[in-house]
Design a protein around this motif. Structure first.
Motif, PDB file in Angstrom:
ATOM      1  N   ASN A   4      -3.027   0.102  -5.429  1.00  8.04           N
ATOM      2  CA  ASN A   4      -1.595   0.133  -5.066  1.00  8.04           C
ATOM      3  C   ASN A   4      -0.786   0.957  -6.053  1.00  8.04           C
ATOM      4  N   LEU A   5      -1.087   0.726  -7.320  1.00  4.31           N
ATOM      5  CA  LEU A   5      -0.359   1.424  -8.383  1.00  4.31           C
ATOM      6  C   LEU A   5      -0.675   2.922  -8.344  1.00  4.31           C
ATOM      7  N   MET A   8       1.190   4.446  -5.558  1.00  6.25           N
ATOM      8  CA  MET A   8       2.620   4.542  -5.893  1.00  6.25           C
ATOM      9  C   MET A   8       2.873   5.753  -6.808  1.00  6.25           C
ATOM     10  N   THR A  11       2.535   8.986  -4.785  1.00 11.37           N
ATOM     11  CA  THR A  11       3.711   9.172  -3.910  1.00 11.37           C
ATOM     12  C   THR A  11       4.930   9.593  -4.731  1.00 11.37           C
ATOM     13  N   LEU A  12       5.097   8.975  -5.914  1.00 14.84           N
ATOM     14  CA  LEU A  12       6.231   9.336  -6.779  1.00 14.84           C
ATOM     15  C   LEU A  12       6.128  10.787  -7.244  1.00 14.84           C
ATOM     16  N   TRP A  15       7.074  13.000  -4.350  1.00 16.65           N
ATOM     17  CA  TRP A  15       8.523  12.957  -4.123  1.00 16.65           C
ATOM     18  C   TRP A  15       9.282  13.768  -5.183  1.00 16.65           C
TER      19      TRP A  15
ATOM     20  N   MET B  11      15.341   7.142  -3.862  1.00 16.60           N
ATOM     21  CA  MET B  11      14.039   7.276  -3.198  1.00 16.60           C
ATOM     22  C   MET B  11      12.899   6.819  -4.113  1.00 16.60           C
ATOM     23  N   ILE B  15      10.212   3.982  -3.159  1.00 17.72           N
ATOM     24  CA  ILE B  15       8.754   4.153  -3.275  1.00 17.72           C
ATOM     25  C   ILE B  15       8.162   3.013  -4.117  1.00 17.72           C
ATOM     26  N   PHE B  19       5.555  -0.183  -2.713  1.00 17.63           N
ATOM     27  CA  PHE B  19       4.203  -0.493  -3.197  1.00 17.63           C
ATOM     28  C   PHE B  19       4.139  -1.786  -4.008  1.00 17.63           C
ATOM     29  N   ARG B  33       1.981  -0.729   4.463  1.00 14.72           N
ATOM     30  CA  ARG B  33       3.052  -0.227   3.594  1.00 14.72           C
ATOM     31  C   ARG B  33       3.555   1.147   4.058  1.00 14.72           C
ATOM     32  N   PHE B  37       7.606   4.521   5.190  1.00 16.21           N
ATOM     33  CA  PHE B  37       7.788   5.981   5.216  1.00 16.21           C
ATOM     34  C   PHE B  37       7.647   6.536   6.630  1.00 16.21           C
TER      35      PHE B  37
END
Lengths: 39, 216
Positions: A4-5, A8, A11-12, A15, B11, B15, B19, B33, B37
């Motif tokens: 999960n981390l 994340m 995705t960060l 972005w 944003m 995010i 998560f 999850r 998005f």
């Protein structure tokens, strides 16, 4: 590190990359607009 | 600059929350999850096509080429967001149904939508005269948008589909999400909408500069 981390963080990073690209483009366009006004 | 920094922080928080919060649907597990998005991206695509529809009507009413340029920009961004929705949907499909593409009614309808708006740009590039291109593509964009609600909201609910239909609203048209998930979802919707507005303005300014350059 949990999956999960990791997801994340990935995705960060995507972005922040998209944001910086748009910000750079925005600044370039502003500069061109200024130049074309003066021309 | 201020609102751009706000968007960056906003944003990033969405995010992180997407998560760190429990998965929105316990039966589907962590793959659900992607809902934070996938749904906002699809929403922005519908918004972009709606704008394209409105600008096309305004062009046909006023014959101002600026409206045609706005309609084209909206459609281009709509197509981009539909592609993002398709990619995120495919990732979800792979983890829950075992394959990226299943020709599910939802997948088929989004594929048709991609073809419809792909054809819009084929039409635009095929006509040389600016006025003729604007008139033809405006008429096409109006016709194309008629299919959007049918393909996005009706088809997947009429036919049996693997796609979750009650993720946002249930059969009684009520939101059944826990408050933390609902807030994150709405924050994501808002964040993506502002991202779209920024991209729309940016592309408009680039088009204006390009047109000025051509005149010179």
């Amino acid at each position: 590190m949990s999956s999960n981390l990791t997801a994340m963080i990935v995705t960060l990073i995507i972005w922040i990359g998209v944001f910086l690209y748009l910000l750079r483009l925005d600044r370039k366009v502003s500069r061109l607009e200024k130049n074309s006004k003066h021309a | 600059m201020f609102w751009k920094v706000v968007l960056l922080i906003w944003m990033s928080a969405v995010i992180a929350a997407a998560f760190l919060l429990p998965a929105p649907q316990s039966q589907l597990g962590p793959a659900s999850r992607i809902f934070f998005f996938h749904v906002p991206v699809a929403w922005v695509a519908v918004l972009a096509f709606l704008l394209s529809f409105v600008f096309s009507i305004m062009y046909l009413k006023t014959r101002k080429l600026d409206y045609d340029a706005k309609a084209s920009t909206s459609s281009r961004l709509g197509l981009l967001f539909v592609i993002l929705a398709t990619i995120s949907g495919s990732i979800f499909a792979k983890s829950t149904w075992g394959s990226f593409w299943n020709w599910d009614p939802r997948e088929t309808s989004i594929f048709i939508l991609l073809l419809i708006y792909g054809a819009y740009f084929a039409l635009r590039s095929a006509v040389e005269s600016r006025e003729r291109r604007a008139a033809l593509s405006s008429a096409y964009a109006i016709m194309a948008f008629v299919a959007v609600p049918f393909l996005v909201f009706v088809v997947p609910r009429v036919y049996l589909s693997l796609h979750p239909t009650t993720s946002v609203i249930d059969v009684r048209l009520q939101m059944q999400m826990p408050p933390a998930i609902l807030i994150t979802f709405l924050a994501s919707l808002l964040g993506f909408t502002f991202l779209f507005i920024w991209m729309f303005n940016l592309e408009r300014r680039i088009n204006i500069l390009a047109a000025r350059q051509k005149e010179v």
